[in-house]
Motif scaffolding. Structure first.
Motif, PDB file in Angstrom:
ATOM      1  N   ILE A 198      13.873 -13.041 -21.802  1.00 52.36           N
ATOM      2  CA  ILE A 198      15.327 -13.072 -21.999  1.00 52.36           C
ATOM      3  C   ILE A 198      15.888 -14.277 -21.259  1.00 52.36           C
ATOM      4  CG2 ILE A 198      17.514 -11.832 -21.669  1.00 52.36           C
ATOM      5  CD1 ILE A 198      15.961  -9.245 -21.656  1.00 52.36           C
ATOM      6  N   GLY A 199      16.864 -14.930 -21.863  1.00 54.95           N
ATOM      7  CA  GLY A 199      17.504 -16.068 -21.219  1.00 54.95           C
ATOM      8  C   GLY A 199      19.002 -16.092 -21.488  1.00 54.95           C
ATOM      9  N   PRO A 200      19.675 -17.111 -20.971  1.00 59.28           N
ATOM     10  CA  PRO A 200      21.114 -17.279 -21.166  1.00 59.28           C
ATOM     11  C   PRO A 200      21.414 -18.281 -22.276  1.00 59.28           C
ATOM     12  CG  PRO A 200      20.395 -18.718 -19.423  1.00 59.28           C
ATOM     13  CD  PRO A 200      19.151 -18.080 -19.991  1.00 59.28           C
ATOM     14  N   ASP A 201      22.653 -18.723 -22.337  1.00 60.37           N
ATOM     15  CA  ASP A 201      23.067 -19.681 -23.365  1.00 60.37           C
ATOM     16  C   ASP A 201      22.377 -21.032 -23.225  1.00 60.37           C
ATOM     17  OD1 ASP A 201      24.433 -20.215 -20.996  1.00 60.37           O
ATOM     18  OD2 ASP A 201      26.332 -20.663 -21.969  1.00 60.37           O
ATOM     19  N   GLY A 202      21.775 -21.293 -22.061  1.00 61.45           N
ATOM     20  CA  GLY A 202      21.024 -22.535 -21.885  1.00 61.45           C
ATOM     21  C   GLY A 202      19.814 -22.647 -22.798  1.00 61.45           C
ATOM     22  N   PHE A 203      19.398 -21.535 -23.417  1.00 59.62           N
ATOM     23  CA  PHE A 203      18.298 -21.555 -24.381  1.00 59.62           C
ATOM     24  C   PHE A 203      18.747 -22.107 -25.731  1.00 59.62           C
ATOM     25  CE2 PHE A 203      14.877 -18.250 -23.062  1.00 59.62           C
ATOM     26  CZ  PHE A 203      14.978 -18.598 -21.730  1.00 59.62           C
ATOM     27  N   SER A 204      20.055 -22.190 -25.948  1.00 56.90           N
ATOM     28  CA  SER A 204      20.579 -22.466 -27.286  1.00 56.90           C
ATOM     29  C   SER A 204      20.492 -23.947 -27.634  1.00 56.90           C
ATOM     30  CB  SER A 204      22.035 -21.990 -27.384  1.00 56.90           C
ATOM     31  OG  SER A 204      22.511 -22.128 -28.704  1.00 56.90           O
ATOM     32  N   SER A 205      19.295 -24.362 -28.023  1.00 59.94           N
ATOM     33  CA  SER A 205      19.064 -25.749 -28.437  1.00 59.94           C
ATOM     34  C   SER A 205      17.785 -25.809 -29.249  1.00 59.94           C
ATOM     35  CB  SER A 205      18.945 -26.671 -27.218  1.00 59.94           C
ATOM     36  OG  SER A 205      18.539 -27.971 -27.606  1.00 59.94           O
ATOM     37  N   GLU A 206      17.781 -26.647 -30.275  1.00 61.43           N
ATOM     38  CA  GLU A 206      16.564 -26.833 -31.056  1.00 61.43           C
ATOM     39  C   GLU A 206      15.444 -27.417 -30.205  1.00 61.43           C
ATOM     40  OE1 GLU A 206      17.405 -29.152 -34.485  1.00 61.43           O
ATOM     41  OE2 GLU A 206      18.646 -27.620 -35.450  1.00 61.43           O
ATOM     42  N   VAL A 207      15.823 -28.094 -29.123  1.00 61.55           N
ATOM     43  CA  VAL A 207      14.819 -28.680 -28.227  1.00 61.55           C
ATOM     44  C   VAL A 207      13.965 -27.585 -27.591  1.00 61.55           C
ATOM     45  CG1 VAL A 207      14.450 -30.171 -26.215  1.00 61.55           C
ATOM     46  CG2 VAL A 207      16.310 -30.665 -27.806  1.00 61.55           C
ATOM     47  N   LEU A 208      14.553 -26.400 -27.375  1.00 62.32           N
ATOM     48  CA  LEU A 208      13.780 -25.278 -26.830  1.00 62.32           C
ATOM     49  C   LEU A 208      12.561 -25.014 -27.703  1.00 62.32           C
ATOM     50  CD1 LEU A 208      14.098 -22.693 -24.705  1.00 62.32           C
ATOM     51  CD2 LEU A 208      14.459 -21.501 -26.863  1.00 62.32           C
ATOM     52  N   LEU A 209      12.763 -25.001 -29.016  1.00 58.70           N
ATOM     53  CA  LEU A 209      11.670 -24.722 -29.945  1.00 58.70           C
ATOM     54  C   LEU A 209      10.691 -25.891 -30.015  1.00 58.70           C
ATOM     55  CD1 LEU A 209      13.633 -22.976 -32.815  1.00 58.70           C
ATOM     56  CD2 LEU A 209      12.400 -21.924 -30.918  1.00 58.70           C
ATOM     57  N   ASP A 210      11.208 -27.105 -29.899  1.00 58.14           N
ATOM     58  CA  ASP A 210      10.328 -28.273 -29.879  1.00 58.14           C
ATOM     59  C   ASP A 210       9.368 -28.199 -28.693  1.00 58.14           C
ATOM     60  OD1 ASP A 210      11.625 -29.274 -32.100  1.00 58.14           O
ATOM     61  OD2 ASP A 210      12.957 -30.576 -30.943  1.00 58.14           O
ATOM     62  N   LEU A 211       9.887 -27.762 -27.547  1.00 59.39           N
ATOM     63  CA  LEU A 211       9.075 -27.695 -26.332  1.00 59.39           C
ATOM     64  C   LEU A 211       8.158 -26.475 -26.329  1.00 59.39           C
ATOM     65  CD1 LEU A 211      11.812 -28.694 -23.720  1.00 59.39           C
ATOM     66  CD2 LEU A 211       9.874 -30.097 -24.465  1.00 59.39           C
ATOM     67  N   ALA A 212       8.683 -25.345 -26.789  1.00 58.93           N
ATOM     68  CA  ALA A 212       7.905 -24.104 -26.758  1.00 58.93           C
ATOM     69  C   ALA A 212       6.883 -24.044 -27.880  1.00 58.93           C
ATOM     70  CB  ALA A 212       8.838 -22.901 -26.836  1.00 58.93           C
ATOM     71  N   GLY A 213       7.241 -24.606 -29.034  1.00 59.57           N
ATOM     72  CA  GLY A 213       6.437 -24.435 -30.232  1.00 59.57           C
ATOM     73  C   GLY A 213       6.847 -23.163 -30.935  1.00 59.57           C
ATOM     74  N   THR A 214       7.136 -23.246 -32.202  1.00 55.58           N
ATOM     75  CA  THR A 214       7.633 -22.069 -32.923  1.00 55.58           C
ATOM     76  C   THR A 214       6.636 -20.916 -32.889  1.00 55.58           C
ATOM     77  OG1 THR A 214       6.777 -22.997 -34.999  1.00 55.58           O
ATOM     78  CG2 THR A 214       9.093 -23.426 -34.474  1.00 55.58           C
ATOM     79  N   GLU A 215       5.352 -21.242 -32.833  1.00 53.01           N
ATOM     80  CA  GLU A 215       4.340 -20.183 -32.808  1.00 53.01           C
ATOM     81  C   GLU A 215       4.386 -19.375 -31.512  1.00 53.01           C
ATOM     82  OE1 GLU A 215       2.405 -23.836 -31.017  1.00 53.01           O
ATOM     83  OE2 GLU A 215       3.829 -23.367 -32.618  1.00 53.01           O
ATOM     84  N   ASN A 216       5.011 -19.938 -30.464  1.00 57.94           N
ATOM     85  CA  ASN A 216       5.116 -19.242 -29.181  1.00 57.94           C
ATOM     86  C   ASN A 216       6.462 -18.550 -28.982  1.00 57.94           C
ATOM     87  OD1 ASN A 216       2.528 -20.138 -28.195  1.00 57.94           O
ATOM     88  ND2 ASN A 216       3.441 -22.157 -27.884  1.00 57.94           N
ATOM     89  N   ALA A 217       7.422 -18.851 -29.849  1.00 57.21           N
ATOM     90  CA  ALA A 217       8.786 -18.320 -29.677  1.00 57.21           C
ATOM     91  C   ALA A 217       8.909 -16.954 -30.332  1.00 57.21           C
ATOM     92  CB  ALA A 217       9.815 -19.290 -30.248  1.00 57.21           C
ATOM     93  N   ASN A 218       8.184 -15.992 -29.783  1.00 57.73           N
ATOM     94  CA  ASN A 218       8.213 -14.606 -30.250  1.00 57.73           C
ATOM     95  C   ASN A 218       8.751 -13.703 -29.160  1.00 57.73           C
ATOM     96  OD1 ASN A 218       6.890 -14.840 -32.913  1.00 57.73           O
ATOM     97  ND2 ASN A 218       5.147 -15.548 -31.696  1.00 57.73           N
ATOM     98  N   ASP A 219       9.539 -12.705 -29.574  1.00 57.84           N
ATOM     99  CA  ASP A 219      10.176 -11.796 -28.614  1.00 57.84           C
ATOM    100  C   ASP A 219      10.960 -12.569 -27.558  1.00 57.84           C
ATOM    101  OD1 ASP A 219       9.337  -9.396 -29.798  1.00 57.84           O
ATOM    102  OD2 ASP A 219       7.387  -9.534 -28.815  1.00 57.84           O
ATOM    103  N   ILE A 220      11.702 -13.550 -28.024  1.00 56.90           N
ATOM    104  CA  ILE A 220      12.607 -14.328 -27.171  1.00 56.90           C
ATOM    105  C   ILE A 220      14.026 -13.874 -27.481  1.00 56.90           C
ATOM    106  CG2 ILE A 220      13.383 -16.623 -26.481  1.00 56.90           C
ATOM    107  CD1 ILE A 220      10.379 -16.087 -25.998  1.00 56.90           C
ATOM    108  N   TYR A 221      14.776 -13.568 -26.436  1.00 55.25           N
ATOM    109  CA  TYR A 221      16.165 -13.113 -26.570  1.00 55.25           C
ATOM    110  C   TYR A 221      17.038 -13.958 -25.654  1.00 55.25           C
ATOM    111  CZ  TYR A 221      13.815  -8.906 -28.353  1.00 55.25           C
ATOM    112  OH  TYR A 221      13.018  -8.023 -29.047  1.00 55.25           O
ATOM    113  N   TYR A 222      18.226 -14.327 -26.128  1.00 57.53           N
ATOM    114  CA  TYR A 222      19.147 -15.024 -25.233  1.00 57.53           C
ATOM    115  C   TYR A 222      20.597 -14.742 -25.607  1.00 57.53           C
ATOM    116  CZ  TYR A 222      19.326 -18.653 -28.922  1.00 57.53           C
ATOM    117  OH  TYR A 222      19.468 -19.332 -30.111  1.00 57.53           O
ATOM    118  N   THR A 223      21.418 -14.679 -24.565  1.00 58.40           N
ATOM    119  CA  THR A 223      22.850 -14.476 -24.770  1.00 58.40           C
ATOM    120  C   THR A 223      23.477 -15.775 -25.251  1.00 58.40           C
ATOM    121  OG1 THR A 223      23.073 -14.843 -22.369  1.00 58.40           O
ATOM    122  CG2 THR A 223      23.194 -12.577 -23.146  1.00 58.40           C
TER     123      THR A 223
END
Length: 389
Positions: free
Chosen positions: A260-285
């Motif tokens: 879980i994270g805050p609004d700081g997660f809200s960026s396409e760069v998050l997915l670029d860094l994490a990799g879409t295959e790793n962005a599972n069960d991610i929640y953010y306000t």
């Protein structure tokens, strides 16, 4: 009517020609325009946020001008400078905007850069609207009094930290949590404090709190420690730059619990860094969701895509609402006097923004819920309103 925007070095100039800008260090404009200033991070570490907020401002002003402008037909003119994601430059930009004769200001994106401009615009009696400065205390002065000229259209840290904890306990049935805190960030520490307090008040246990520093890229130490703990969820109150890497490394190390994270997660760069295959069960306000069926939201998204050729998002929407709150106050006050605009914003009862319909409370915060975004394989699969209650 399209807004003409020219860029010279670090400065973005709207409504004037390159020639006139080069002839004088001071921007000039027709007397029948109303200047709104923008102090945004257009380069540097927070450029992803500031650039998107400026796009929201541009769209808002284009729409208003196309519909006849404000008051008796006056057009809005944007006067924008790049604060370079730097507190010293943010203060310098504020001084330039005062000299420009702006009637109100939007930005900056980050709390630190916002704090740098507060005394300058307060002394000049010019209202400011922040799209995204979420620090709890930023609307107050050192004596604890509400800053007369500062407003925001985002919820504060204590609210979203508590909302994240409520969601973890109630919706995910979590009883044990790990928290990773960026010790170099007031934003991160404030969110963590409120998450911890709310989670524990609901019977949960913070089994471990570990720290990192902005700019870190190797999180194997704190993740290895996490692997030795019994926990149900990880809370990472951080920006996308570090959060994306933590998500990537956590998933690659076999950590599968929800994050879980805050609004700081809200960026396409998050997915670029994490990799879409790793962005599972991610929640953010978050403050906004493209999944909303509200007509105002869909109209905004359509207009944004027509103008920019891409999908609008949270920071575009917050930038749009920040601009529209000032414009709405100009119309309601019937004046371009900064004090009249300030008073009208303070009296806002029902502002219909694309990030929600809200009032401005006695502390100059918007009264509205937050949205919990869920990601699976890098895609938004749900967006639900949540509160800290």
């Amino acid at each position: 009517m399209n807004i003409k925007i020219k860029q010279i070095g670090k400065h973005i100039i709207t409504g004037v020609t390159i020639a006139s800008a080069l002839l004088s260090p001071v921007l000039t404009s027709a007397q029948d325009t109303v200047k709104i200033g923008a102090n945004y991070e257009l380069s540097g570490d927070a450029a992803s946020y500031g650039t998107q907020m400026l796009e929201g401002l541009e769209l808002a002003v284009e729409e208003v001008n196309a519909n006849g402008g404000v008051l008796d037909g006056q057009e809005i003119e944007i006067v924008s400078y790049d604060n370079q994601s730097n507190v010293t430059e943010s203060a310098s930009v504020a001084q330039r905007l005062v000299a420009e004769g702006v009637v109100g200001v939007v930005g900056p994106a980050t709390t630190g850069n916002t704090e740098a401009q507060l005394p300058i615009f307060t002394e000049a009696n010019i209202p400011m609207v922040s799209p995204s400065a979420t620090d709890d205390d930023i609307t107050f002065d050192s004596a604890g009094d509400v800053l007369e000229y500062f407003f925001r259209v985002c919820f504060n840290n204590s609210y979203q930290g508590s909302a994240g904890a409520t969601f973890a306990a109630e919706d995910l049935s979590a009883t044990n949590a790990i928290v990773f805190v960026d010790q170099s960030s007031d934003y991160s520490r404030g969110l963590a404090d409120n998450f911890n307090s709310e989670f524990e008040s609901r019977g949960g246990t913070i089994v471990n709190e570990d720290s990192f520093t902005a700019g870190d890229t190797d999180f194997s130490a704190i993740l290895t420690t996490a692997l030795t703990q019994d926990f149900d969820v990880i809370y990472i109150p951080a920006y996308y730059t570090e959060a994306g890497l933590i998500i990537k490394q956590a998933r690659e190390m076999g950590i599968e619990q929800p994050i879980i994270g805050p609004d700081g997660f809200s960026s396409e760069v998050l997915l670029d860094l994490a990799g879409t295959e790793n962005a599972n069960d991610i929640y953010y306000t978050d403050h906004f969701s493209n999944e909303s069926e509200e007509e105002s939201v869909q109209d905004f998204l359509t207009a944004f895509e027509e103008k920019y050729g891409k999908e609008g998002g949270t920071w575009n929407a917050l930038g749009y609402d920040a601009a529209m709150l000032i414009i709405d106050a100009i119309e309601r006050s019937g004046s371009t006097d900064p004090q009249a605009i300030t008073d009208a914003m303070a009296d806002t009862i029902e502002f219909a923004g694309v990030t929600g319909t809200f009032a401005i409370d006695e502390n100059h915060n918007p009264v509205k819920p937050t949205v919990m975004i869920q990601l699976q394989e890098g895609e938004i699969v749900s967006a639900e309103n949540v509160s800290a209650e």
